[in-house]
Design a protein around this motif. Structure first.
Motif, PDB file in Angstrom:
ATOM      1  N   ILE A   1       9.339  -1.449   5.831  1.00  0.00           N
ATOM      2  CA  ILE A   1      10.151  -1.146   5.054  1.00  0.00           C
ATOM      3  C   ILE A   1       9.739  -0.411   4.336  1.00  0.00           C
ATOM      4  N   VAL A   2      10.167   0.356   3.238  1.00  0.00           N
ATOM      5  CA  VAL A   2       9.031   1.689   2.990  1.00  0.00           C
ATOM      6  C   VAL A   2       9.491   1.913   1.259  1.00  0.00           C
ATOM      7  N   SER A   3       9.763   2.102   0.094  1.00  0.00           N
ATOM      8  CA  SER A   3      10.290   1.606  -0.915  1.00  0.00           C
ATOM      9  C   SER A   3      10.129   4.083  -1.191  1.00  0.00           C
ATOM     10  N   THR A   4      10.448   4.925  -1.735  1.00  0.00           N
ATOM     11  CA  THR A   4      10.569   5.945  -1.498  1.00  0.00           C
ATOM     12  C   THR A   4      10.998   7.226  -2.135  1.00  0.00           C
TER      13      THR A   4
ATOM     14  N   ILE B   1       1.719   6.289  10.785  1.00  0.00           N
ATOM     15  CA  ILE B   1       1.091   5.682   8.931  1.00  0.00           C
ATOM     16  C   ILE B   1      -0.301   6.625   8.286  1.00  0.00           C
ATOM     17  N   GLY B   2       0.014   6.490   7.534  1.00  0.00           N
ATOM     18  CA  GLY B   2      -1.346   7.659   7.094  1.00  0.00           C
ATOM     19  C   GLY B   2      -1.018   6.534   5.309  1.00  0.00           C
ATOM     20  N   LEU B   3      -3.029   5.875   5.787  1.00  0.00           N
ATOM     21  CA  LEU B   3      -2.787   5.185   4.558  1.00  0.00           C
ATOM     22  C   LEU B   3      -3.329   5.892   2.458  1.00  0.00           C
ATOM     23  N   HIS B   4      -3.363   7.472   3.253  1.00  0.00           N
ATOM     24  CA  HIS B   4      -4.066   8.175   1.909  1.00  0.00           C
ATOM     25  C   HIS B   4      -3.088   8.581   1.044  1.00  0.00           C
ATOM     26  N   TYR B   5      -2.268   7.763   0.678  1.00  0.00           N
ATOM     27  CA  TYR B   5      -0.880   8.286  -0.498  1.00  0.00           C
ATOM     28  C   TYR B   5      -1.368   8.419  -1.421  1.00  0.00           C
ATOM     29  N   ASP B   6      -1.358   9.714  -2.607  1.00  0.00           N
ATOM     30  CA  ASP B   6      -1.388   9.521  -4.164  1.00  0.00           C
ATOM     31  C   ASP B   6      -0.160   9.901  -4.045  1.00  0.00           C
TER      32      ASP B   6
ATOM     33  N   LYS C   1       1.228  -0.960   0.108  1.00  0.00           N
ATOM     34  CA  LYS C   1       0.176  -0.091  -0.121  1.00  0.00           C
ATOM     35  C   LYS C   1       1.516   1.114  -0.332  1.00  0.00           C
ATOM     36  N   LYS C   2       0.453   2.675  -0.575  1.00  0.00           N
ATOM     37  CA  LYS C   2       0.584   3.850  -0.548  1.00  0.00           C
ATOM     38  C   LYS C   2       0.485   4.306   1.040  1.00  0.00           C
ATOM     39  N   ILE C   3       1.454   4.749   1.456  1.00  0.00           N
ATOM     40  CA  ILE C   3       1.462   5.159   2.640  1.00  0.00           C
ATOM     41  C   ILE C   3       1.996   6.975   2.948  1.00  0.00           C
ATOM     42  N   THR C   4       1.811   7.616   3.688  1.00  0.00           N
ATOM     43  CA  THR C   4       2.746   8.701   4.623  1.00  0.00           C
ATOM     44  C   THR C   4       2.831   8.499   6.078  1.00  0.00           C
ATOM     45  N   TRP C   5       4.138   8.905   6.034  1.00  0.00           N
ATOM     46  CA  TRP C   5       4.590   8.920   7.838  1.00  0.00           C
ATOM     47  C   TRP C   5       5.736  10.525   7.849  1.00  0.00           C
ATOM     48  N   LYS C   6       4.958  10.846   8.775  1.00  0.00           N
ATOM     49  CA  LYS C   6       5.438  12.347   8.751  1.00  0.00           C
ATOM     50  C   LYS C   6       5.326  12.815   7.466  1.00  0.00           C
ATOM     51  N   SER C   7       6.226  13.720   7.297  1.00  0.00           N
ATOM     52  CA  SER C   7       6.378  14.188   5.661  1.00  0.00           C
ATOM     53  C   SER C   7       6.298  13.403   4.390  1.00  0.00           C
TER      54      SER C   7
ATOM     55  N   GLY D   1       6.176   9.866   1.423  1.00  0.00           N
ATOM     56  CA  GLY D   1       5.341   9.476   1.018  1.00  0.00           C
ATOM     57  C   GLY D   1       6.236   7.944   0.348  1.00  0.00           C
ATOM     58  N   GLY D   2       5.477   6.947   0.132  1.00  0.00           N
ATOM     59  CA  GLY D   2       6.486   5.723   0.224  1.00  0.00           C
ATOM     60  C   GLY D   2       5.356   4.849  -0.458  1.00  0.00           C
ATOM     61  N   THR D   3       5.818   3.710  -1.139  1.00  0.00           N
ATOM     62  CA  THR D   3       4.758   1.979  -1.102  1.00  0.00           C
ATOM     63  C   THR D   3       5.251   1.453   0.180  1.00  0.00           C
ATOM     64  N   VAL D   4       4.936   0.751   0.685  1.00  0.00           N
ATOM     65  CA  VAL D   4       5.039  -0.067   1.477  1.00  0.00           C
ATOM     66  C   VAL D   4       5.750  -1.497   1.426  1.00  0.00           C
TER      67      VAL D   4
END
Ligand code: BTN
Length: 228
Positions: free
Chosen positions: A208-211, A223-228, A187-193, A195-198
């Motif tokens: 582990i997040v790919s940014t 984490i937030g789950l609404h990242y585009d 899923k695409k997520i946000t964390w602090k400022s 964004g990336g894909t888990v």
């Protein structure tokens, strides 16, 4: 298990017992909390009659994330075996059903002159609250069962969650089950400022997040789950 009609927070209550020498694995359950606490200093809505509010004392020194993830796995097992529901874990410790959060877990570690203890607090919205959820939770919070609220059922579930927690925790290996149950991978997520894909869950339960800047590891926060 110590049962209370009402308390400010079962975590706070159990910490006081711990300071007075309560043994390992002491647990407290309350029918309601007047100051239920969540992560990030948020309140946890804890009305009477519909929710399960329980805290468990652990006197063994273990990383808090590990305790918390074991509790999340235990809650999923118990909810799925008691109700016709499919649960999932939103990293790191929120249990979801049908896109809504039904359970939160707050583990607090305390270092004292005699050593260390942790209090694992588990809050489950088992039934629909009689007054509904407050405005700020609508759209986010859900409940497990549409049946009529039943306090005996909540008490029975609490015992099952307690037993399942020690089953999982004593097994020493719940990483694979946690990975299967955690629905944020891919899923695409946000964390602090950021964004990336888990990409996955590491062996220490960090994400582990790919940014755009490459792979990063996230080991705390939300984490937030609404990242585009
Ligand atoms: C979260 O969702 O942020 C964590 C919520 C944890 C709530 C439980 S209810 C029992 C225990 N007592 C508290 O005050 N909090 C935890």
């Amino acid at each position: 298990m110590i049962r209370l009609n009402s308390t400010d927070s079962t975590n706070s209550y159990l910490k006081k017992l711990a300071e007075n020498g309560a043994p390992d694995r002491t647990a407290v359950i309350a029918d309601m909390q007047t100051k239920g606490r969540g992560r990030m200093s948020r309140p946890f809505f804890s009305p009477s009659g519909s929710g399960l509010y329980m805290s468990i004392l652990l006197r063994s020194p273990v990383p808090e994330t590990n305790v918390t993830t074991a509790a999340a796995v235990a809650v999923c097992r118990v909810l799925e075996s008691n109700f016709s529901v499919k649960t999932g874990i939103k990293w790191v410790n929120d249990v979801f059903i049908g896109g809504k959060k039904v359970c939160g877990i707050l583990t607090e570690g305390v270092t004292t002159a005699d050593g260390f203890y942790a209090v694992v607090g588990i809050g489950i919205n088992v039934f629909e609250p009689s007054e509904g959820f407050p405005e700020e939770l609508s759209g986010i919070a859900g409940y497990v069962s549409a049946q009529k609220p039943d306090t005996d059922k909540i008490h029975a579930l609490a015992q099952e969650v307690y037993d399942a927690f020690f089953d999982v925790y004593s097994s020493g290996s719940w990483l694979e089950e946690y990975r299967k149950r955690c629905f944020v991978t891919g899923k695409k997520i946000t964390w602090k400022s950021l964004g990336g894909t888990v990409v996955g869950i590491d062996d220490d339960y960090s994400l582990i997040v790919s940014t755009d800047e490459g792979l990063i590891k996230i080991s705390s926060g939300e984490i937030g789950l609404h990242y585009d």
